[in-house]
Write a protein that holds these residues in place. Sequence first.
Motif, short mmCIF file in Angstrom:
data_model
loop_
_atom_site.label_atom_id
_atom_site.label_comp_id
_atom_site.label_asym_id
_atom_site.label_seq_id
_atom_site.Cartn_x
_atom_site.Cartn_y
_atom_site.Cartn_z
N LEU A 1 -3.52 20.43 -7.22
CA LEU A 1 -4.61 20.57 -6.25
C LEU A 1 -5.97 20.30 -6.90
N ARG A 2 -6.15 20.78 -8.15
CA ARG A 2 -7.41 20.54 -8.87
C ARG A 2 -7.65 19.05 -9.04
N VAL A 3 -6.60 18.30 -9.39
CA VAL A 3 -6.74 16.86 -9.57
C VAL A 3 -7.12 16.19 -8.24
N ARG A 4 -6.48 16.63 -7.16
CA ARG A 4 -6.79 16.05 -5.85
C ARG A 4 -8.24 16.30 -5.46
N VAL A 5 -8.72 17.51 -5.74
CA VAL A 5 -10.12 17.85 -5.43
C VAL A 5 -11.07 16.95 -6.23
N MET A 6 -10.77 16.77 -7.52
CA MET A 6 -11.60 15.90 -8.37
C MET A 6 -11.65 14.48 -7.83
N MET A 7 -10.50 13.98 -7.40
CA MET A 7 -10.43 12.62 -6.87
C MET A 7 -11.24 12.51 -5.58
N ARG A 8 -11.14 13.57 -4.74
CA ARG A 8 -11.87 13.55 -3.47
C ARG A 8 -13.38 13.61 -3.72
N GLU A 9 -13.80 14.47 -4.65
CA GLU A 9 -15.23 14.61 -4.97
C GLU A 9 -15.81 13.33 -5.53
N ARG A 10 -15.01 12.62 -6.32
CA ARG A 10 -15.51 11.38 -6.94
C ARG A 10 -15.21 10.14 -6.10
N LYS A 11 -14.64 10.37 -4.92
CA LYS A 11 -14.35 9.29 -3.96
C LYS A 11 -13.54 8.17 -4.60
N LEU A 12 -12.51 8.59 -5.34
CA LEU A 12 -11.68 7.62 -6.05
C LEU A 12 -10.62 7.04 -5.13
N ARG A 13 -10.49 5.75 -5.19
CA ARG A 13 -9.45 5.06 -4.43
C ARG A 13 -8.72 4.10 -5.36
N LYS A 14 -7.43 4.11 -5.27
CA LYS A 14 -6.63 3.25 -6.13
C LYS A 14 -6.78 1.80 -5.72
N ASP A 15 -6.84 0.90 -6.73
CA ASP A 15 -6.84 -0.53 -6.42
C ASP A 15 -5.59 -0.86 -5.62
N PRO A 16 -5.70 -1.72 -4.62
CA PRO A 16 -4.51 -2.06 -3.83
C PRO A 16 -3.42 -2.64 -4.73
N GLY A 17 -2.23 -2.07 -4.62
CA GLY A 17 -1.11 -2.59 -5.40
C GLY A 17 -0.57 -3.86 -4.76
N HIS A 18 -0.30 -4.86 -5.58
CA HIS A 18 0.34 -6.06 -5.06
C HIS A 18 1.29 -6.65 -6.10
N SER A 19 2.28 -7.35 -5.61
CA SER A 19 3.28 -7.98 -6.48
C SER A 19 3.51 -9.41 -6.04
N TYR A 20 3.83 -10.26 -7.02
CA TYR A 20 4.13 -11.66 -6.77
C TYR A 20 5.58 -11.96 -7.13
N VAL A 21 6.17 -12.86 -6.38
CA VAL A 21 7.44 -13.44 -6.79
C VAL A 21 7.38 -14.92 -6.45
N GLU A 22 7.85 -15.77 -7.34
CA GLU A 22 7.78 -17.22 -7.14
C GLU A 22 9.05 -17.71 -6.44
N TYR A 23 8.85 -18.53 -5.42
CA TYR A 23 9.99 -19.10 -4.69
C TYR A 23 9.62 -20.50 -4.23
N LYS A 24 10.42 -21.48 -4.69
CA LYS A 24 10.20 -22.90 -4.36
C LYS A 24 8.77 -23.36 -4.67
N GLY A 25 8.28 -22.99 -5.86
CA GLY A 25 6.97 -23.44 -6.32
C GLY A 25 5.80 -22.75 -5.65
N LYS A 26 6.06 -21.72 -4.86
CA LYS A 26 4.99 -21.00 -4.17
C LYS A 26 5.04 -19.53 -4.55
N MET A 27 3.85 -18.93 -4.74
CA MET A 27 3.79 -17.52 -5.08
C MET A 27 3.72 -16.70 -3.79
N HIS A 28 4.72 -15.83 -3.59
CA HIS A 28 4.75 -14.97 -2.41
C HIS A 28 4.16 -13.61 -2.79
N LEU A 29 3.10 -13.25 -2.08
CA LEU A 29 2.33 -12.04 -2.40
C LEU A 29 2.70 -10.91 -1.44
#
Length: 628
Positions: free
Chosen positions: A483-511
């Motif tokens: 709970l302390r960690v959650r409060v710290m994150m809320r107070e500092r308005k921290l947001r995680k960078d959007p997670g994304h993954s790539y996989v290559e298929y037929k010469g094209k990167m699928h995101l």
Amino acid sequence: MSMWDSDYSPYTNPTTAWNNQLRQLSKQRQYREALTLYRHMLRSSFFPNTFTFPFLFKSCAFLSLPLTASQLHAHVIRTGSKPDPYTRSSLINTYSKCSLPHHARKVFDEMPNPTICYNAMISGYSFNSNPLEAVKLFRQMRREEEDSLDVNGNVSVNAVTLLSLVSGCSVATHLKIGSCLHGCVVRFGFVTDLAVANSLVTMYVKCGEVEVARQVFDEMFVRDLITWNAMISGYAQNGHARTVLEVYNEMKLSGVSADAVTLLGLLSACANLGAQGIGREVEREIKRLGFDSNPFLRNALVNMYARCGNLTEARRVFDCSGEKSLVSWTAIIGGYGIHGQGTVAIELFDEMVKSGVRPDQTVFVSVLSACSHAGLTDRGLEYFEDMKMKYGLQPGPEHYSCVVDLLGRAGRLEEAVDLIMSMKVKPDGAVWGALLGACKIHKNVKVAELAFQHVVELEPMNIGYYVLLSNIYTDANNLEGVLRVRVMMRERKLRKDPGHSYVEYKGKMHLFHSGDLSHPRSKEIYRMLDKLENLVKEILPPDEKCQGRSEELLLGTGVHSEKLAIAFALLNSKSGTEITVMKNLRVCVHCHLFIKLVSKIVNRQFIVRDATRFHHFRDGICSCKDYW
């Protein structure tokens, strides 16, 4: 008749013949030969004139010979002739290139200056990373021009002036000056000058403003190879790998042919994206254009294949290289290291040393990291001592973070803390972060709180450390801590960078993004994922039922992107083929367990590259041995 007086005839001024020879040597970039020829000229009792010295000063500038330049300066004075503007501008340029801008300024201040000398001095300040002095001199030049102090009209701002000014703004702290100079370029009407426009694009790229650079790029009516390379390199250096490939396709359509700089930018983009298929096409283009022997491209190919998860191809390119530089060895050693093959990495390092290549700080980072990823604690500590005692290299924070990680993996947390406290340089976030990561593995709350206290002072906005501490508290059933960690994150308005993954298929990167529903085959992907989740639940160990969920709850995320990428790859690949996924963030505990079990269920090998390393999943086991 010797080579240096072959142009001499009874009707030719003898000095002119010598000058012609100097001009030819200068054009052919034979600068040492030019200086040698000048000595022959003096020994032959011929006297230099004002046309002689610019070629000699140019030679000194390229060879960085300040003492020789000073001696030639004395020769100019001894001739008794008043130095012409070309000689003076050449001397100013030479002193500047030899990192003696104060000497250049003395020459500049000796007498009134025409435009060519102003430009040389402004360029000198820019070359020596002093844009403020360059701008001050530019203002003086403008005053002289506007106040009609220059009665002969010898001073006027031109494209070279602005090119010299803009090129001096090369780091983010110079951005404000660079933006003002951009305004001057528009005001003076030089925005259509190709060289000046190229310098603006390059300036914004170097200052990290790649989108502003793109605006300048889009407004240019004419673009040459330099323009395209600046934009490609800019996107590559600022992490916009997909855009690099888009710009390259535009470049090909415009009819401009690539050079080595272009191809380096492309390989960097392929490495960042994990686009091995496109990287292979770039390798074919390298061969087609005749750049096979370019050492920079060969090293970039090694790095690209290693970063795309294909060590076999990386080793092929490395082994086929002729003379291997320290950079070549560093690339292949680092490649094996991030894949967890530390034994091979240290074998290559020992082979490098035996071949006579002396290691530097950079290669030691690769070696220590390789030992850390592979759990080779004793060998890593030996290399750390060798670095200091045998090679006389001072470890930096990056070396200490590797050793802290090394000790942490082995559970030697007290030794890791003692090492940090004994550091001769200030520990950075990565050092304390390595200790925090080790505490997660060994469930040590006390040391974790110490590490967290330091790391959030250094990197208060890095959400990864908050997640780590929350997971440590969860494992210890310390709900108050969570709970302390959650409060710290809320107070500092921290947001995680959007997670994304790539996989290559037929010469094209699928995101794929976390919780993604935008892919045209989303329904199939989620059906496959549901099927996999159900199969995983059947074989999931009882003590793992709830483990790893705290991170997803803390961040409020949905289905993680790597799961979607794996489901898509399974739908579009043959049984038994290897699947490679690239993720921008560190893989979470839950997804790591999920992929391990799926590799056993479907009898496939998965290679997942996250923000720190490669994970090779096969038959329910990961190469990281659950430490990452």
